[in-house]
Write a protein that holds these residues in place. Structure first.
Motif, PDB file in Angstrom:
ATOM      1  N   HIS A 175       0.638  -1.038  -0.398  1.00  0.00           N
ATOM      2  CA  HIS A 175      -0.005  -0.279   0.022  1.00  0.00           C
ATOM      3  C   HIS A 175       0.880   1.459   0.019  1.00  0.00           C
ATOM      4  N   ASP A 222       6.897   1.649   5.104  1.00  0.00           N
ATOM      5  CA  ASP A 222       5.635   1.020   5.741  1.00  0.00           C
ATOM      6  C   ASP A 222       4.657   1.706   4.584  1.00  0.00           C
ATOM      7  N   GLU A 268      -4.874   0.437   3.800  1.00  0.00           N
ATOM      8  CA  GLU A 268      -5.079  -0.053   4.254  1.00  0.00           C
ATOM      9  C   GLU A 268      -4.213  -0.009   5.919  1.00  0.00           C
ATOM     10  N   HIS A 308       7.773  -6.069   2.895  1.00  0.00           N
ATOM     11  CA  HIS A 308       7.432  -5.544   3.885  1.00  0.00           C
ATOM     12  C   HIS A 308       8.271  -5.167   5.455  1.00  0.00           C
TER      13      HIS A 308
HETATM   14 ZN   LIG Z   1       2.236  -1.749   6.217  1.00  0.00          ZN
END
Ligand SMILES: [Zn+2]
Length: 439
Positions: free
Chosen positions: A90, A101, A135, A200
């Motif tokens: 995202h 992130d 997200e 991630h």
């Molecule tokens: Zn995330």
């Protein structure tokens, strides 16, 4: 043969290109030198999507969007009728979040497409980059909204009606998105994927502490959210005797204290957080009449999640201190076990690239958790400095991003290749029944 293709594709990952794209992306909604503020469906979020879309357009990759704003960038395969291998994450962030992130997973996914091009790999299956909408769930709840709608775990209308603190609905905000002049096809929800793999940052301290560059995520821990509303009686702080009070904050403190004592385990795997406490009337010389607090409770074991989570309401009721208490559970997400064949492919790929890896359970929730309801799913973690995330201090080193992107690319090349693609995905299982059966 597959391994050779996988290593060749991973070798075509360009660390400088990845870093340059990272710098371009982090400039959008930048907070200070290191952070970003790109809450879902804000202009900054849309600008980030336009930037990645423009890279896709330069490469000639077709782009499609669905009705909740999920974007899919496609690199065609030799057999275009087969379900794609999908990777992504995202671009939205917390209000004062980090530049890694979500963004790292999108960048690594896009880099995988470019590396496949660079290595002249023709995959059997198409490969797609998914950019999941909303997200974070900080502006519009719930979290992982786009992927949840995609797999049928959340009705579209319910998602579009979610409102932010200013009363703007997700549907209204989403309509502000202008992606033109890019040609943009539409996609229906639930179009089947053969597999989904997400890269991630770890958002925790484990990989850094063991000094290992790659985390092979075996599971995502379960999560329960509660909202506790405590109603007392407002009164004058100087005149109301202590024994005559119904103080909503005093009651909340008693509840939180007892919850903190109950929500523990010997292995320190329980995660219990009261992150929000809204007090009314919020005046220094008035006894609080109302307090509303949230509980975020997580555990990788479904039985512990059920046993301890079920104690939240009784503990609050038992510590009401004369106030009225209501407890509502706003989310109950079971732990997710990721696909063993994909986790093994991730380990194999890391080994082939001479990168150490270690199994890890994800403490945070991810779009991969939703995708696991619908198709074989895996996740790759890279370390982040001091385990810090959801903060402007979030940081991963260029070499750490490069290692993660290489493993992701190798895994995607393997899954999409001739000999090792997963079994065709049965469309009929992408239903709410499938969701319930799994969850
Ligand atoms: Zn995330």
């Amino acid at each position: 043969m597959t391994r050779e293709v996988s290593v060749r594709a991973a070798g075509a990952v360009d660390g400088e290109r990845l870093q340059a794209r990272h710098e371009q992306l982090r400039a959008i909604g930048a907070v200070g030198l290191t952070g970003v503020s790109r809450e879902a469906f804000t202009e900054a979020d849309f600008e980030a999507r336009r930037l990645v879309s423009s890279w896709a357009a330069e490469r000639g990759y077709p782009l499609v969007m669905d009705d909740i704003g999920n974007l899919f960038i496609r690199r065609p395969g030799r057999e275009e009728t087969l379900a794609p291998i999908v990777t992504g994450s995202h671009l939205d962030s917390q209000p004062a979040g980090g530049a890694f992130d979500g963004a790292f997973g999108v960048l690594a996914a896009f880099e995988a497409l470019e590396a496949l091009d660079g290595a002249s790999v023709v995959t059997r299956r198409p490969v797609e980059v998914a950019i999941w909408a909303n997200e974070e769930g900080s502006r519009f709840q719930p979290t992982t909204m786009g992927s949840a709608v995609y797999v049928g775990a959340l009705p579209l209308q319910e998602a579009l009606q979610a409102t932010d603190s200013a009363g703007i609905s997700a549907g209204q905000a989403l309509r502000q998105q202008e992606l033109s002049p890019l040609s943009l096809g539409r996609r229906e929800f639930g179009v089947p994927f053969a597999a989904y793999v997400e890269a991630h940052i770890e958002q925790g301290p484990i990989l850094e502490s063991v000094d290992v560059p790659i985390g092979v995520v075996t599971a995502i821990q379960g999560l329960r959210w509660f909202t506790v509303r405590v109603t007392g009686q407002a009164g004058h702080a100087g005149t109301t005797p202590m024994g005559a009070r119904r103080d909503a904050v005093a009651a909340s403190v008693a509840m939180i204290h007892e919850l903190s004592r109950a929500m523990t385990d010997a292995e320190d795997r329980v995660r219990f957080t009261v992150g929000r406490l809204d007090v009314s009337p919020n005046s220094p010389n008035t006894i609080p009449s109302t307090a509303i607090f949230t509980v975020d409770f997580r555990h990788p074991d479904a039985s512990v999640l059920a046993r301890l989570g079920d104690q939240v309401a009784p503990i609050c009721m038992a510590n009401a201190c004369g106030c009225t208490v209501s407890v509502s559970e706003t989310m109950n997400a079971a732990p997710t076990v990721l696909d063993p064949a994909i986790t093994e492919t991730i380990r194999d790929t890391a080994r082939a690239l001479a990168l150490d890896c270690v199994d890890i359970v994800s403490g945070a929730t991810h779009d991969a958790k939703q995708m696991a309801l619908a198709c074989p799913t895996g996740m790759i973690f890279i370390p982040c400095r001091d385990g810090i995330s959801h903060s402007v201090l979030e940081h991963a080193e260029p070499h750490q991003m490069l290692a993660g992107a290489r493993v992701l690319t190798g895994v995607i090349a393997t899954l999409a290749s001739d000999s090792a693609g997963p079994a065709p995905f049965p469309p009929s299982s992408l239903t709410l029944q499938g969701h319930k059966g799994r969850g």
